[in-house]
Design an enzyme around this catalytic site. Structure first.
Site, PDB file in Angstrom:
ATOM      1  N   ALA A  18      -7.537  -5.946  -9.328  1.00 39.69           N
ATOM      2  CA  ALA A  18      -8.830  -4.995  -8.714  1.00 39.69           C
ATOM      3  C   ALA A  18      -8.928  -3.963  -8.726  1.00 39.69           C
ATOM      4  O   ALA A  18      -8.092  -3.151  -9.002  1.00 39.69           O
ATOM      5  CB  ALA A  18      -7.902  -5.454  -6.500  1.00 39.69           C
ATOM      6  N   PHE A  39       0.737  -0.630  -9.741  1.00 35.67           N
ATOM      7  CA  PHE A  39       2.226  -0.174  -9.244  1.00 35.67           C
ATOM      8  C   PHE A  39       2.516  -1.301  -8.627  1.00 35.67           C
ATOM      9  O   PHE A  39       4.039  -1.274  -8.862  1.00 35.67           O
ATOM     10  CB  PHE A  39       1.768   0.938  -8.311  1.00 35.67           C
ATOM     11  CG  PHE A  39       2.647   0.812  -6.793  1.00 35.67           C
ATOM     12  CD1 PHE A  39       3.650   1.449  -7.397  1.00 35.67           C
ATOM     13  CD2 PHE A  39       1.777   0.978  -5.322  1.00 35.67           C
ATOM     14  CE1 PHE A  39       4.368   2.163  -5.915  1.00 35.67           C
ATOM     15  CE2 PHE A  39       2.382   1.333  -4.286  1.00 35.67           C
ATOM     16  CZ  PHE A  39       4.338   1.712  -4.938  1.00 35.67           C
ATOM     17  N   TYR A  67     -14.723  -1.600  -0.377  1.00 34.42           N
ATOM     18  CA  TYR A  67     -13.144  -2.528  -0.833  1.00 34.42           C
ATOM     19  C   TYR A  67     -12.853  -3.352   0.406  1.00 34.42           C
ATOM     20  O   TYR A  67     -12.350  -4.532  -0.446  1.00 34.42           O
ATOM     21  CB  TYR A  67     -11.882  -1.115  -0.988  1.00 34.42           C
ATOM     22  CG  TYR A  67     -11.215  -1.783  -0.901  1.00 34.42           C
ATOM     23  CD1 TYR A  67      -9.876  -1.964  -1.753  1.00 34.42           C
ATOM     24  CD2 TYR A  67     -10.318  -1.487  -0.193  1.00 34.42           C
ATOM     25  CE1 TYR A  67      -8.957  -2.071  -2.510  1.00 34.42           C
ATOM     26  CE2 TYR A  67      -8.808  -1.652   0.344  1.00 34.42           C
ATOM     27  CZ  TYR A  67      -7.967  -2.242  -0.763  1.00 34.42           C
ATOM     28  OH  TYR A  67      -7.137  -2.824  -1.136  1.00 34.42           O
ATOM     29  N   ASP A 112      -3.309  -8.055 -17.563  1.00 34.60           N
ATOM     30  CA  ASP A 112      -3.928  -6.814 -17.150  1.00 34.60           C
ATOM     31  C   ASP A 112      -4.907  -6.473 -17.658  1.00 34.60           C
ATOM     32  O   ASP A 112      -4.398  -5.944 -19.135  1.00 34.60           O
ATOM     33  CB  ASP A 112      -2.946  -5.304 -16.279  1.00 34.60           C
ATOM     34  CG  ASP A 112      -3.248  -4.898 -15.875  1.00 34.60           C
ATOM     35  OD1 ASP A 112      -2.647  -4.591 -14.147  1.00 34.60           O
ATOM     36  OD2 ASP A 112      -3.875  -3.822 -15.494  1.00 34.60           O
ATOM     37  N   LEU A 126      -5.897  -2.955 -17.948  1.00 32.04           N
ATOM     38  CA  LEU A 126      -5.123  -1.812 -17.933  1.00 32.04           C
ATOM     39  C   LEU A 126      -5.720  -0.290 -17.829  1.00 32.04           C
ATOM     40  O   LEU A 126      -5.881   0.215 -18.360  1.00 32.04           O
ATOM     41  CB  LEU A 126      -4.552  -1.524 -19.232  1.00 32.04           C
ATOM     42  CG  LEU A 126      -3.154  -2.149 -20.232  1.00 32.04           C
ATOM     43  CD1 LEU A 126      -3.029  -1.863 -21.417  1.00 32.04           C
ATOM     44  CD2 LEU A 126      -2.222  -2.180 -18.980  1.00 32.04           C
ATOM     45  N   SER A 127      -7.105  -1.034 -16.863  1.00 32.91           N
ATOM     46  CA  SER A 127      -7.658  -0.372 -16.333  1.00 32.91           C
ATOM     47  C   SER A 127      -7.352   1.467 -15.597  1.00 32.91           C
ATOM     48  O   SER A 127      -7.624   2.728 -15.785  1.00 32.91           O
ATOM     49  CB  SER A 127      -9.245  -0.717 -15.924  1.00 32.91           C
ATOM     50  OG  SER A 127      -8.812  -1.357 -14.663  1.00 32.91           O
ATOM     51  N   VAL A 183      -2.557   9.102  -0.522  1.00 35.10           N
ATOM     52  CA  VAL A 183      -1.982  10.144  -0.035  1.00 35.10           C
ATOM     53  C   VAL A 183      -0.647  10.562   0.356  1.00 35.10           C
ATOM     54  O   VAL A 183      -0.169  11.540   0.138  1.00 35.10           O
ATOM     55  CB  VAL A 183      -2.174  10.353   1.393  1.00 35.10           C
ATOM     56  CG1 VAL A 183      -1.567   8.600   2.721  1.00 35.10           C
ATOM     57  CG2 VAL A 183      -2.340  10.802   2.630  1.00 35.10           C
ATOM     58  N   VAL A 184       0.262   9.489  -0.270  1.00 37.19           N
ATOM     59  CA  VAL A 184       1.948   9.925   0.566  1.00 37.19           C
ATOM     60  C   VAL A 184       1.797  10.627  -1.798  1.00 37.19           C
ATOM     61  O   VAL A 184       2.445  11.974  -1.159  1.00 37.19           O
ATOM     62  CB  VAL A 184       2.295   8.944  -0.115  1.00 37.19           C
ATOM     63  CG1 VAL A 184       4.257   9.172   0.123  1.00 37.19           C
ATOM     64  CG2 VAL A 184       2.398   8.369   1.462  1.00 37.19           C
ATOM     65  N   ASN A 207      -0.441   0.248   4.006  1.00 35.15           N
ATOM     66  CA  ASN A 207       0.127   1.601   3.583  1.00 35.15           C
ATOM     67  C   ASN A 207       1.086   1.228   1.968  1.00 35.15           C
ATOM     68  O   ASN A 207       1.861   1.865   2.739  1.00 35.15           O
ATOM     69  CB  ASN A 207      -0.193   3.086   4.147  1.00 35.15           C
ATOM     70  CG  ASN A 207      -1.842   2.743   4.250  1.00 35.15           C
ATOM     71  OD1 ASN A 207      -2.572   1.796   4.935  1.00 35.15           O
ATOM     72  ND2 ASN A 207      -2.328   4.078   3.205  1.00 35.15           N
TER      73      ASN A 207
HETATM   74  P1  NAD Z   1      -3.252  -0.647  -9.589  1.00 37.43           P
HETATM   75  O1  NAD Z   1      -4.254   0.135  -9.513  1.00 37.43           O
HETATM   76  O2  NAD Z   1      -1.325  -0.371  -9.720  1.00 37.43           O
HETATM   77  O3  NAD Z   1      -2.880  -2.276  -9.446  1.00 37.43           O
HETATM   78  C1  NAD Z   1      -4.632  -3.357 -10.166  1.00 37.43           C
HETATM   79  C2  NAD Z   1      -4.344  -3.312 -11.289  1.00 37.43           C
HETATM   80  O4  NAD Z   1      -5.541  -4.103 -11.169  1.00 37.43           O
HETATM   81  C3  NAD Z   1      -3.948  -2.077 -12.791  1.00 37.43           C
HETATM   82  O5  NAD Z   1      -3.032  -2.360 -13.064  1.00 37.43           O
HETATM   83  C4  NAD Z   1      -5.456  -2.143 -13.053  1.00 37.43           C
HETATM   84  O6  NAD Z   1      -5.409  -1.671 -14.291  1.00 37.43           O
HETATM   85  C5  NAD Z   1      -5.332  -3.761 -13.333  1.00 37.43           C
HETATM   86  N1  NAD Z   1      -7.310  -4.439 -12.969  1.00 37.43           N
HETATM   87  C6  NAD Z   1      -7.779  -3.193 -12.803  1.00 37.43           C
HETATM   88  N2  NAD Z   1      -8.953  -4.450 -12.938  1.00 37.43           N
HETATM   89  C7  NAD Z   1      -8.899  -5.425 -13.432  1.00 37.43           C
HETATM   90  C8  NAD Z   1      -9.633  -6.548 -13.945  1.00 37.43           C
HETATM   91  N3  NAD Z   1     -10.550  -6.746 -14.162  1.00 37.43           N
HETATM   92  N4  NAD Z   1      -8.532  -7.051 -15.002  1.00 37.43           N
HETATM   93  C9  NAD Z   1      -7.106  -7.481 -14.593  1.00 37.43           C
HETATM   94  N5  NAD Z   1      -6.887  -6.452 -14.352  1.00 37.43           N
HETATM   95  C10 NAD Z   1      -8.087  -5.179 -13.645  1.00 37.43           C
HETATM   96  O7  NAD Z   1      -2.995  -0.666  -7.605  1.00 37.43           O
HETATM   97  P2  NAD Z   1      -1.963  -1.607  -6.714  1.00 37.43           P
HETATM   98  O8  NAD Z   1      -1.668  -0.984  -5.603  1.00 37.43           O
HETATM   99  O9  NAD Z   1      -0.725  -2.166  -7.366  1.00 37.43           O
HETATM  100  O10 NAD Z   1      -2.549  -2.381  -5.939  1.00 37.43           O
HETATM  101  C11 NAD Z   1      -2.008  -3.818  -6.107  1.00 37.43           C
HETATM  102  C12 NAD Z   1      -2.842  -4.776  -5.410  1.00 37.43           C
HETATM  103  O11 NAD Z   1      -2.096  -4.685  -4.037  1.00 37.43           O
HETATM  104  C13 NAD Z   1      -4.678  -4.952  -5.492  1.00 37.43           C
HETATM  105  O12 NAD Z   1      -4.979  -5.646  -5.262  1.00 37.43           O
HETATM  106  C14 NAD Z   1      -4.896  -4.191  -3.926  1.00 37.43           C
HETATM  107  O13 NAD Z   1      -6.017  -3.965  -3.302  1.00 37.43           O
HETATM  108  C15 NAD Z   1      -3.746  -4.470  -3.180  1.00 37.43           C
HETATM  109  N6  NAD Z   1      -2.753  -3.518  -1.646  1.00 37.43           N
HETATM  110  C16 NAD Z   1      -2.649  -2.931  -2.551  1.00 37.43           C
HETATM  111  C17 NAD Z   1      -2.238  -1.829  -1.186  1.00 37.43           C
HETATM  112  C18 NAD Z   1      -2.041   0.204  -1.271  1.00 37.43           C
HETATM  113  O14 NAD Z   1      -2.052   0.694  -0.752  1.00 37.43           O
HETATM  114  N7  NAD Z   1      -1.600   0.061  -2.647  1.00 37.43           N
HETATM  115  C19 NAD Z   1      -2.499  -1.771   0.038  1.00 37.43           C
HETATM  116  C20 NAD Z   1      -3.204  -2.823   0.505  1.00 37.43           C
HETATM  117  C21 NAD Z   1      -3.336  -4.257  -0.818  1.00 37.43           C
END
Ligand code: NAD
Length: 308
Positions: free
Chosen positions: A73, A11, A139, A31, A33-34, A183-184, A168
């Protein structure tokens, strides 16, 4: 500039990668792609499928890179309670693998996307970077441990590091898994389908909801702003919104009369969260510009899952 983005198909990663490519930078994305989808990336982003723990692949991808954005992550608080080992392996282990590979190749700067979840419950709001973290889930522990690794390894090997504690996030393209949806998008989907909107506990818990474009502006500034080395900086909206208020706004912008149900037996999680943005303003010139109502309207317009 040449960038590598881990988690580029996710995202936040895809929004950042697409913006950097639009600005004319060279962007590589990694990525596994999990959960991510490489179709969300514009063709100018050079995408490689792979694991962030795969150091030989990192050595190749890091050649000539000026700055790494590390977002790969596992991201669900609830899921991390069930699978802490997996969260540790990806979020902590993957970060250490990346820092080692950066050291080996000689890359000079990393922007690590951390989380506001590391604060947990605190006696006062807003949450400032000088407060003692109080992580309440595997987490949150994994993001805090990763921050420490990024800082420490960066310090030892002269790699400039910045950690952004994002609150968030929401916006178009946010992953919506069947179990533990954020949630959103969950409330938006339920409102549009006229399903029920379930509130955990009494709904008075607050969160700081920040629109994806504001986060991208903070991330962009973090790759070039001066005097950031070792900094840890909040990225949020600077406003706290209760779940009750969020639902009211969702029902307003969707024009829905979907049913709202309270589930008092479910835990509310952390009671209150609101980012102090003083440091982000000083260091990154960061100023969020999109209100919750506007951000929800943009999400509805830009995300085809919420149309029709
Ligand atoms: P997301 O799940 O859409 O993105 C994470 C991406 O990491 C995914 O595309 C997944 O396929 C990839 N991934 C997972 N394990 C992997 C691995 N072992 N190797 C390579 N790729 C891997 O989530 P997001 O919301 O886009 O979050 C991105 C980052 O932002 C994360 O580090 C998350 O902790 C941080 N974050 C997100 C939020 C939020 O509200 N969305 C808030 C705080 C921090």
């Amino acid at each position: 500039m040449n960038f590598l983005i881990t988690g580029a198909a996710g995202f936040l990663g895809s929004a950042l990668a697409n913006q950097l490519a639009r600005e004319g930078h060279q962007v590589r994305g990694l990525d596994d792609l999990s959960t991510g989808d490489s179709k969300s990336l514009v063709p100018d982003v050079h995408f490689t499928r792979g694991d962030v723990n795969d150091r030989p692949k990192l050595w190749t991808l890091l050649q000539e890179v000026d700055c790494v954005y590390h977002l790969a992550a596992r991201v669900s608080v609830q899921e991390s309670v069930l699978y802490p080992r997996e969260y540790n392996a990806v979020n902590v282990g993957g970060t250490v693998s990346l820092m080692e590979a950066m050291r080996d190749v000689g890359v000079r700067r990393v922007v690590f996307v951390s989380s506001g979840a590391i604060y947990g419950d605190q006696g006062q709001q807003p949450l400032s970077e000088s407060m003692q973290p109080n992580p309440r889930s595997p987490y949150a522990v994994s993001k805090l441990a990763a921050e420490y690794y990024v800082n420490t390894i960066g310090d030892l090997w002269n790699i400039e590091t910045v950690s952004l504690r994002v609150f968030n996030a929401y916006g178009p393209g946010q992953h919506l898994p069947a179990s533990h949806p954020p949630v959103v998008p969950y409330f938006l989907r339920q409102a549009i389908r006229k399903g029920s909107l379930v509130i955990h506990a009494d709904g008075n818990q607050t969160r700081d909801y920040v629109y994806v474009d504001d986060i991208v502006s903070g991330m962009l500034a973090a790759s070039t702003a001066p005097n950031l080395d070792g900094a840890v900086i909040n990225i949020g909206s600077g406003r706290q919104t209760s779940v009750r208020e969020l639902i009211k706004t969702v029902l307003d912008v969707t024009g829905s009369n979907a049913e709202v149900i309270y589930n008092p037996k479910m835990s509310a999680g952390v009671s209150h969260m609101c980012a102090d943005l003083t440091l982000a303003g000083q260091k990154l010139n960061y100023k969020p510009s999109i209100s919750l109502e506007e951000g929800l309207r943009l999400t509805l317009q830009r995300d085809s899952r919420f149309r029709g």
